[in-house]
Design a protein around this motif. Structure first.
Motif, PDB file in Angstrom:
ATOM      1  N   GLN A   1       4.982   1.654  -3.592  1.00  0.00           N
ATOM      2  CA  GLN A   1       4.494   0.371  -3.474  1.00  0.00           C
ATOM      3  C   GLN A   1       3.643  -0.240  -3.962  1.00  0.00           C
ATOM      4  OE1 GLN A   1       3.963   0.496   1.027  1.00  0.00           O
ATOM      5  NE2 GLN A   1       6.447  -0.390   1.226  1.00  0.00           N
TER       6      GLN A   1
ATOM      7  N   THR B   1      -4.029  -4.707  -3.296  1.00  0.00           N
ATOM      8  CA  THR B   1      -2.851  -4.720  -2.465  1.00  0.00           C
ATOM      9  C   THR B   1      -2.561  -3.934  -1.617  1.00  0.00           C
ATOM     10  OG1 THR B   1      -2.685  -1.965  -3.548  1.00  0.00           O
ATOM     11  CG2 THR B   1      -1.551  -3.425  -5.320  1.00  0.00           C
TER      12      THR B   1
ATOM     13  N   GLU C   1       4.543   0.040  -7.692  1.00  0.00           N
ATOM     14  CA  GLU C   1       5.515  -0.933  -7.308  1.00  0.00           C
ATOM     15  C   GLU C   1       4.356  -2.276  -7.852  1.00  0.00           C
ATOM     16  OE1 GLU C   1       8.891  -3.702  -5.323  1.00  0.00           O
ATOM     17  OE2 GLU C   1       9.099  -1.463  -5.552  1.00  0.00           O
ATOM     18  N   LEU C   2       3.699  -2.368  -7.456  1.00  0.00           N
ATOM     19  CA  LEU C   2       2.761  -3.829  -7.386  1.00  0.00           C
ATOM     20  C   LEU C   2       1.934  -4.032  -8.362  1.00  0.00           C
ATOM     21  CD1 LEU C   2       2.413  -3.542  -2.993  1.00  0.00           C
ATOM     22  CD2 LEU C   2       3.451  -5.663  -4.391  1.00  0.00           C
TER      23      LEU C   2
ATOM     24  N   LYS D   1      -0.422   0.762   2.450  1.00  0.00           N
ATOM     25  CA  LYS D   1       1.043   0.900   1.593  1.00  0.00           C
ATOM     26  C   LYS D   1       1.150   2.148   1.267  1.00  0.00           C
ATOM     27  CE  LYS D   1       1.087  -4.148   0.123  1.00  0.00           C
ATOM     28  NZ  LYS D   1      -0.046  -3.631   1.517  1.00  0.00           N
ATOM     29  N   ASN D   2       2.364   2.954   0.817  1.00  0.00           N
ATOM     30  CA  ASN D   2       2.243   4.086  -0.017  1.00  0.00           C
ATOM     31  C   ASN D   2       1.620   4.155  -1.047  1.00  0.00           C
ATOM     32  OD1 ASN D   2       5.289   3.358  -1.334  1.00  0.00           O
ATOM     33  ND2 ASN D   2       5.911   3.987   0.985  1.00  0.00           N
TER      34      ASN D   2
ATOM     35  N   GLN E   1       2.762   6.567 -11.491  1.00  0.00           N
ATOM     36  CA  GLN E   1       2.557   6.417 -10.042  1.00  0.00           C
ATOM     37  C   GLN E   1       2.056   7.889  -9.830  1.00  0.00           C
ATOM     38  OE1 GLN E   1       4.078  10.109  -9.257  1.00  0.00           O
ATOM     39  NE2 GLN E   1       2.543   9.899  -7.331  1.00  0.00           N
TER      40      GLN E   1
END
Length: 117
Positions: free
Chosen positions: A40, A30, A43-44, A36-37, A49
Motif C-alpha cells: 500500500q 502515508t 502504491e501511494l 498500511k502494508n 518496494q
C-alpha cells in the motif's frame, strides 16, 4: 535540551536524522490515516518496494513506526502522534521562513530597481 547528556543527544540526533530524508517523510505521511502494508505504501508513494522496505526498516529502528504481522502481511503504523505534530510545526516554521525570504527578496528587488533607473 540543556540537561541531556551525550548519549541522549545522540538519540535525539538519530531521531532527527531519520526525519531528514524526504522519502521517509513521504512514507510517514502515508501513515497519517492509519496503518498500511509495504504494498500500500509503495502504491501511494510511487516508490519501489525495496526502497520503501529499506526506509521502513530505518524508521522502525528509530522508533518512529511500529510493525505488526497480520497473516502474511506486515503492517506499519506511526508509533507516536507527536511525530506528526512535530512535522506539522516544522512545516509551518519552514513556510514562515520561505515567506520572509520571499518578502526580503522582493523588497531588495524593488530597492535595486529604484537604483537602476
Amino acid at each position: 535540551m540543556q540537561a541531556l547528556d551525550e548519549s541522549a543527544l545522540t538519540h535525539v540526533a538519530a531521531y532527527f536524522r531519520a526525519l531528514s530524508e524526504p522519502t521517509r517523510l513521504r512514507i510517514l505521511n502515508t501513515l497519517r490515516n492509519g496503518e498500511k502494508n509495504v504494498g500500500q505504501i509503495t502504491e501511494l508513494t510511487s516508490l519501489g518496494q525495496a526502497n520503501v522496505s529499506k526506509h521502513l526498516a530505518l524508521l522502525f529502528e528509530s522508533g518512529l513506526v511500529t510493525r505488526s504481522a497480520q497473516g502474511t502481511a506486515v503492517f506499519y503504523a506511526i508509533a507516536d502522534q507527536a511525530t506528526f505534530d512535530l512535522c506539522d510545526m516544522v512545516c509551518g516554521n519552514v513556510a514562515r521562513i520561505v515567506e520572509r525570504q520571499f518578502s526580503n527578496t522582493n523588497s531588495l528587488r524593488k530597492q535595486l530597481g529604484k537604483l537602476s533607473r
